[in-house]
Design an enzyme around this catalytic site. Structure first.
Site, mmCIF file in Angstrom:
data_model
loop_
_atom_site.group_PDB
_atom_site.id
_atom_site.type_symbol
_atom_site.label_atom_id
_atom_site.label_comp_id
_atom_site.label_asym_id
_atom_site.label_seq_id
_atom_site.Cartn_x
_atom_site.Cartn_y
_atom_site.Cartn_z
ATOM 1 N N GLN A 162 7.126 2.670 -6.561
ATOM 2 C CA GLN A 162 8.085 3.562 -5.881
ATOM 3 C C GLN A 162 9.378 3.636 -6.698
ATOM 4 O O GLN A 162 9.959 4.708 -6.869
ATOM 5 C CB GLN A 162 8.419 3.052 -4.472
ATOM 6 N N TYR B 92 0.823 -1.226 0.000
ATOM 7 C CA TYR B 92 0.000 0.000 0.000
ATOM 8 C C TYR B 92 0.854 1.271 0.000
ATOM 9 O O TYR B 92 2.054 1.209 0.081
ATOM 10 C CB TYR B 92 -1.069 -0.012 1.091
ATOM 11 N N GLU B 93 0.172 2.396 -0.157
ATOM 12 C CA GLU B 93 0.847 3.702 -0.360
ATOM 13 C C GLU B 93 1.719 3.675 -1.600
ATOM 14 O O GLU B 93 2.796 4.269 -1.618
ATOM 15 C CB GLU B 93 1.705 4.076 0.854
ATOM 16 N N GLY B 94 1.256 3.018 -2.634
ATOM 17 C CA GLY B 94 2.036 2.885 -3.857
ATOM 18 C C GLY B 94 2.905 1.651 -3.743
ATOM 19 O O GLY B 94 3.867 1.633 -2.953
#
Ligand SMILES: Cc1cc2nc3c(=O)[nH]c(=O)nc-3n(C[C@H](O)[C@H](O)[C@H](O)COP(=O)(O)OP(=O)(O)OC[C@H]3O[C@@H](n4cnc5c(N)ncnc54)[C@H](O)[C@@H]3O)c2cc1C
Length: 590
Positions: free
Chosen positions: A440, A433-435
């Site tokens: 990234q 999650y969060e990319g």
């Protein structure tokens, strides 16, 4: 069940010996003397060890349940959440005008580490609320700030971030949730969001959802996206809670880990929402929340590994198996403890040297954020460059290390009763999650390296060079500075390869993005170990009363430099092989 002891001594060493916060000149750091931070951390340690740690396995076992439209959190979560809220732990770095304690973001980060190590799933409710607080603080109108922030600061109301939809996670340009403007200035929000962490629960009076949606006139792709505040319960003009908004939980997901956190499908059926920030500039506003959230996730990576490592080290000292090949260490017993075996030591040193290095990197990152909050553009640029590295590297490695800690337990690590499997299962989500971490790496190579004409990455290389050079006169430091210089040179060579080959074939750069992110992660940790070793030698030279602690720092750092930094040569080799080995098979061949 696993235990956890907050590493207060390590935290203090970083704050005062390595970062030298008191002398840093960063606004707000002047009050952070050893006694003050020590008192805060000792109290935080008690909360983590006595309240949160015992609830970790409970949360994992019971999970969250949807009952009659309401999500029930595991036994004990509600009371613990109230205790933390009343203790002011949710508001350490929030602005005093909204009820916070006004401490630097750094202090929030350090305390947060202990809470995440103790209970990652529980801490996410507070973490997302902190993100919502930051987004409204940065982009809200004065009225919105007055309306929403005080209750978010105390966690009487919690926050969520709603990006993901069934057909889009990474590619948010595809999102379908709609926002229809109303005559009174509000919007009607309609659509479905999935995988929403802390989407609903019974620990707060209200939940403030920040929702990405498309309003008319914004155009295609991410350009047309705006951000909206959509509360679970509407708020009356006098601040009291009003009627239920048209937002409901469709389902609580069954998942691999973080069972104590409610991951929800959220249905918005013409829910009332208010624009946050500028119309059609929602991605920018959401990024305030996401950048902070990414650093929070980077912290999860090593914080869970820390808790797993602590238990693996204890187990390795107790479990008797086999004999030391150089001579029995427990001749009276049936066997020697696991810790005598070099391969167990290797594993424990990998875990320990990663965790301590990542902790240093995360705290330094927090100081950069504090500098950036006070208008330091160079620090802001460095944070932008390093955010994907921290998020991607620390969570990939954090999961690896949680698995290694599990491995120290042999078969017992695979049995739920021991609790080691929970660390591995919980750590896994941080890579997604969060990319997701692949994205990234894409962000790092595709955007951050070349941002502002490559100014920030050049500044990073210059900083590494200067810091390595500063130790030239101390031969003890060569074990740190020589590998650091070599790794940094290899990283620059990889960057040159991208520049030369990427122009001809973009796949050449993207096929190496994962390796580049890991290389840069190693260089960052090499830099951190150089700093820590410098501080440890200085303490020894000054006659520290705690020689064992500082000598252990140096030995752990030497391990990282000797055994982990050489990975950079492998990553460089992979990068320079270009796209061909990766793309050789046609898609149909898979
Ligand atoms: C437990 C949990 C909690 C979550 N919490 C939240 C939350 O609170 N709020 C929220 O909005 N979302 C949340 N998410 C969603 C999460 O952020 C997404 O799952 C994640 O961003 C990936 O999106 P996706 O699942 O749609 O995967 P996809 O976007 O379909 O990607 C699949 C894979 O392809 C890779 N990929 C995609 N595009 C590219 C590309 N261009 N180049 C190379 N590789 C690519 C990705 O790295 C990934 O590995 C949560 C998810 C889970 C499982």
């Amino acid at each position: 069940m696993p235990s956890y002891t907050a590493p207060v001594k390590d935290m203090q060493f970083l704050l005062h010996d390595v970062l030298q916060v008191g002398a840093s000149g960063i606004p707000g750091y002047g009050d952070l003397d050893r006694a003050f931070t020590g008192a805060v951390l000792e109290e935080a340690a008690k909360v983590a060890e006595e309240i949160l740690t015992p609830l970790n396995a409970v949360g994992d076992r019971e999970g969250c349940k949807l009952e009659n439209g309401v999500v029930r959190t595991p036994t004990g979560f509600k009371a613990a959440f109230r205790t933390l809220s009343e203790g002011g732990w949710m508001a350490l770095d929030a602005a005093p005008e909204y009820g916070g304690q006004g401490l630097p973001y750094l202090m929030h980060t350090v305390v947060n580490e202990a809470f995440v190590s103790a209970n990652m799933a529980f801490n996410m409710y507070q973490g997302l609320t902190h993100g919502a607080y930051s987004a409204i603080l940065a982009h809200g109108t004065e009225e919105q700030k007055r309306q929403w922030l005080p209750k978010l600061v105390t966690c009487e109301w919690t926050g969520t971030m709603n990006l993901t939809e069934p057909h889009c996670g990474t590619d948010l340009g595809l999102l379908r949730t709609r926002a229809e403007p109303q005559a009174d200035g509000s919007y009607r929000i309609t659509g479905q969001k999935i995988f929403i962490s802390a989407g609903d629960h019974d620990m707060a009076e209200n939940i403030v959802h920040l929702v990405l949606a498309k309003a008319p006139g914004g155009g295609e792709g991410t350009k047309g996206i705006s951000l909206f505040i959509v509360p679970k319960l509407l708020v009356n003009p006098d601040g009291s809670l009003g009627e239920r908004n048209a937002v409901s939980v469709g389902k609580v997901e069954e998942k691999m880990g973080i069972h104590g956190n409610a991951t929800c499908v959220m249905n918005y059926d013409g829910a009332t929402g208010w624009l946050l920030g500028d119309l059609h500039k929602g991605m920018k506003a959401m990024f305030t929340m996401m950048n902070e959230a990414r650093l929070g996730v980077a912290l999860q990576g090593y914080a869970v590994a820390e808790a797993a490592y602590q238990n693996a080290a204890l187990y390795a000292k107790e479990r008797l198996q086999g004999r030391d090949v150089t001579g029995a260490k427990n001749p009276e017993g049936p066997a020697d403890p696991l810790i005598v075996h070099p391969d167990i030591r290797r594993s424990l040193m990998e875990q320990r040297s990663f965790v301590e290095g990542a902790r240093a990197l995360t705290y330094w990152g927090a100081t950069l954020i504090d500098r950036a909050h006070h208008g330091d553009e160079a620090a802001d640029g460095l944070v932008g460059l390093l955010t994907p590295v921290l998020k991607g590297f620390q969570t990939d490695k954090g999961f690896d290390m949680a698995v290694q800690a599990q491995q120290v337990y042999g078969g017992h690590g695979y049995i739920e009763e021991q609790g080691m499997s929970q660390f591995a299962r919980d750590a896994r989500i941080a890579m997604i999650y969060e990319g997701a971490n692949g994205v990234q790496a894409l962000d790092l190579v595709g955007r951050k390296l070349t941002a502002d004409g490559g100014r920030h990455v050049m500044a990073f290389f210059e900083m590494v060079k200067t810091e390595a050079k500063a130790h030239d006169a101390d031969p003890r430091m060569a074990a740190f500075t020589e590998p650091l210089k070599a790794a940094s040179k290899a990283l620059q060579q990889a960057g040159m390869f991208f520049m030369a080959e990427g122009m001809k074939n973009p796949n050449a750069a993207l096929a190496g993005s994962h390796d580049f992110l890991h290389m840069m992660g190693h260089v960052c940790l090499g830099l951190m170990w150089t700093r820590m070793a410098g501080a440890a030698y200085a303490a020894l030279d000054a006659g520290t009363s705690d020689r064992a602690f500082h000598e252990a720092k140096i030995a752990t750092g030497r391990f990282y430099m000797a055994r982990q930094l050489p990975a950079c040569a492998m990553h460089l080799g992979r990068i320079e092989s270009g796209a061909d080995p990766v793309m050789a098979l046609a898609a149909e061949a898979f």
